[in-house]
Design an enzyme around this catalytic site. Sequence first.
Site, PDB file in Angstrom:
ATOM      1  N   ALA A  65       0.833  -1.204   0.000  1.00  0.00           N
ATOM      2  CA  ALA A  65       0.000   0.000   0.000  1.00  0.00           C
ATOM      3  C   ALA A  65       0.869   1.254   0.000  1.00  0.00           C
ATOM      4  O   ALA A  65       2.069   1.205   0.306  1.00  0.00           O
ATOM      5  CB  ALA A  65      -0.899  -0.010   1.233  1.00  0.00           C
ATOM      6  N   GLY A 108       0.738  -5.493   0.991  1.00  0.00           N
ATOM      7  CA  GLY A 108      -0.360  -5.826   0.082  1.00  0.00           C
ATOM      8  C   GLY A 108       0.110  -6.605  -1.138  1.00  0.00           C
ATOM      9  O   GLY A 108      -0.671  -7.363  -1.739  1.00  0.00           O
ATOM     10  N   GLU A 111       0.190 -10.064   0.021  1.00  0.00           N
ATOM     11  CA  GLU A 111      -1.209 -10.507   0.155  1.00  0.00           C
ATOM     12  C   GLU A 111      -1.838 -10.767  -1.210  1.00  0.00           C
ATOM     13  O   GLU A 111      -2.661 -11.671  -1.357  1.00  0.00           O
ATOM     14  CB  GLU A 111      -2.009  -9.457   0.936  1.00  0.00           C
ATOM     15  CG  GLU A 111      -1.590  -9.418   2.399  1.00  0.00           C
ATOM     16  CD  GLU A 111      -2.170  -8.240   3.149  1.00  0.00           C
ATOM     17  OE1 GLU A 111      -1.978  -7.094   2.682  1.00  0.00           O
ATOM     18  OE2 GLU A 111      -2.794  -8.440   4.199  1.00  0.00           O
ATOM     19  N   GLU A 131       4.182  -4.897   7.939  1.00  0.00           N
ATOM     20  CA  GLU A 131       3.293  -3.853   8.485  1.00  0.00           C
ATOM     21  C   GLU A 131       3.580  -3.478   9.937  1.00  0.00           C
ATOM     22  O   GLU A 131       3.439  -2.313  10.311  1.00  0.00           O
ATOM     23  CB  GLU A 131       1.821  -4.272   8.345  1.00  0.00           C
ATOM     24  CG  GLU A 131       1.279  -4.220   6.922  1.00  0.00           C
ATOM     25  CD  GLU A 131       1.512  -5.504   6.146  1.00  0.00           C
ATOM     26  OE1 GLU A 131       2.317  -6.354   6.586  1.00  0.00           O
ATOM     27  OE2 GLU A 131       0.887  -5.661   5.092  1.00  0.00           O
TER      28      GLU A 131
HETATM   29  N1  COA Z   1       4.520   3.401  -0.309  1.00  0.00           N
HETATM   30  C1  COA Z   1       4.952   4.625  -0.610  1.00  0.00           C
HETATM   31  N2  COA Z   1       6.193   4.875  -1.105  1.00  0.00           N
HETATM   32  C2  COA Z   1       6.997   3.827  -1.292  1.00  0.00           C
HETATM   33  C3  COA Z   1       6.603   2.518  -0.979  1.00  0.00           C
HETATM   34  C4  COA Z   1       5.289   2.326  -0.475  1.00  0.00           C
HETATM   35  N3  COA Z   1       4.820   1.099  -0.171  1.00  0.00           N
HETATM   36  N4  COA Z   1       7.620   1.687  -1.271  1.00  0.00           N
HETATM   37  C5  COA Z   1       8.617   2.443  -1.735  1.00  0.00           C
HETATM   38  N5  COA Z   1       8.249   3.744  -1.743  1.00  0.00           N
HETATM   39  C6  COA Z   1       9.039   4.889  -2.164  1.00  0.00           C
HETATM   40  C7  COA Z   1      10.061   5.343  -1.115  1.00  0.00           C
HETATM   41  O1  COA Z   1       9.467   6.170  -0.168  1.00  0.00           O
HETATM   42  C8  COA Z   1      11.068   6.049  -1.974  1.00  0.00           C
HETATM   43  O2  COA Z   1      10.571   7.307  -2.294  1.00  0.00           O
HETATM   44  P1  COA Z   1      11.588   8.533  -2.649  1.00  0.00           P
HETATM   45  O3  COA Z   1      12.260   8.131  -3.931  1.00  0.00           O
HETATM   46  O4  COA Z   1      10.680   9.704  -2.789  1.00  0.00           O
HETATM   47  O5  COA Z   1      12.541   8.613  -1.493  1.00  0.00           O
HETATM   48  C9  COA Z   1      11.071   5.236  -3.249  1.00  0.00           C
HETATM   49  O6  COA Z   1       9.835   4.527  -3.281  1.00  0.00           O
HETATM   50  C10 COA Z   1      12.202   4.231  -3.313  1.00  0.00           C
HETATM   51  O7  COA Z   1      12.236   3.483  -2.113  1.00  0.00           O
HETATM   52  P2  COA Z   1      13.626   3.084  -1.435  1.00  0.00           P
HETATM   53  O8  COA Z   1      13.295   2.504  -0.098  1.00  0.00           O
HETATM   54  O9  COA Z   1      14.551   4.247  -1.449  1.00  0.00           O
HETATM   55  O10 COA Z   1      14.134   1.999  -2.474  1.00  0.00           O
HETATM   56  P3  COA Z   1      14.863   0.608  -2.208  1.00  0.00           P
HETATM   57  O11 COA Z   1      15.130   0.064  -3.561  1.00  0.00           O
HETATM   58  O12 COA Z   1      15.982   0.777  -1.249  1.00  0.00           O
HETATM   59  O13 COA Z   1      13.767  -0.310  -1.480  1.00  0.00           O
HETATM   60  C11 COA Z   1      11.625  -1.292  -1.120  1.00  0.00           C
HETATM   61  C12 COA Z   1      12.583  -0.704  -2.147  1.00  0.00           C
HETATM   62  C13 COA Z   1      10.318  -1.580  -1.870  1.00  0.00           C
HETATM   63  C14 COA Z   1      12.202  -2.568  -0.519  1.00  0.00           C
HETATM   64  C15 COA Z   1      11.411  -0.292   0.032  1.00  0.00           C
HETATM   65  O14 COA Z   1      11.067   0.967  -0.521  1.00  0.00           O
HETATM   66  C16 COA Z   1      10.338  -0.673   1.012  1.00  0.00           C
HETATM   67  O15 COA Z   1      10.596  -1.437   1.935  1.00  0.00           O
HETATM   68  N6  COA Z   1       9.125  -0.126   0.828  1.00  0.00           N
HETATM   69  C17 COA Z   1       8.053  -0.298   1.794  1.00  0.00           C
HETATM   70  C18 COA Z   1       7.359  -1.621   1.640  1.00  0.00           C
HETATM   71  C19 COA Z   1       6.284  -1.801   2.681  1.00  0.00           C
HETATM   72  O16 COA Z   1       6.497  -1.647   3.876  1.00  0.00           O
HETATM   73  N7  COA Z   1       5.087  -2.163   2.198  1.00  0.00           N
HETATM   74  C20 COA Z   1       3.965  -2.424   3.049  1.00  0.00           C
HETATM   75  C21 COA Z   1       3.129  -1.216   3.177  1.00  0.00           C
HETATM   76  S1  COA Z   1       1.755  -1.533   4.262  1.00  0.00           S
END
Ligand code: COA
Length: 257
Positions: A65, A108, A111, A131
Amino acid sequence: MAASLVLAEVRDGVALARMNGADGRNVLVPELRDALAGALEAADADPEVRCHVVAGGDDAFAAGADIAAMREQDFQAALRAPAARFWPRLRALRKPIVAAVSGYALGGGCELALACDLVVASETAVFSQPEVGLGILPGGGGTQRLARQLGRQRAMELVLTGRGLTAHEAQQLGLVNRVAPADGWLEAATELAGTIARRSGLAVELAKRAVLAAEETSLTAGLAQERDLFVLAMAGEDRVEGMTAFLEKRRAVFRGR
Ligand code: COA
């Protein structure tokens, strides 16, 4: 013109819905969820389609999400959130869904893979319900599906720690059907879907319903439901063709009737 959020195509009875979020991470914003559910519903209604494949890109199946949007949501908005309506739309699909997962399947996204009927994962895939690290818990079926599929202790560990699973770990636990090489995950998923698509579409739909009933019912009620679905299949033309083709030692030509 903006690129389509979901790239949809149908080939040899397999409908591919490929998420194409602007950020390459397929953050499940409402527009992406709606486009995905819409593409799947359209394919489900297409008589040519006998199996779905849901895929993301090489780097991410879906990163979950939208955390930025969720941070701004209050309790009332969360209560009315349209995300809740997305999952029943997937559940209502009659044809099997193969998840083709490469890269991150988080929150998500994990999921979404769990909501599919089969999962093919690239060896690069990472599955996680992170989460609790954000101060919330899975809200798209993660706790229920993991507990049912893995048992309470394993589900507890994954949900309470947010730890990621590699594709091979997920396969060992039974969350993933097949692990494919990083350059062949989509082909492997499409091939599995193609095998299903060559069967009787009618029988496959009824069989999916029968297996899903096992999650909802007691054994006695499930066996009764299976029997009813079996009898329903016996009323179809496909079963006459399937049995005749077997006896005539030729390949069956199913019409999904
Ligand atoms: N929602 C909103 N923004 C997100 C996102 C999400 N679920 N996942 C990634 N982003 C954004 C980051 O905030 C970042 O934004 P920015 O470029 O403005 O700084 C960008 O995407 C890149 O993320 P970053 O963490 O710098 O890249 P990465 O390659 O090191 O890691 C992920 C990628 C997907 C592993 C990591 O971003 C992550 O763990 N995201 C969250 C996943 C999560 O917790 N999902 C469950 C949500 S309930």
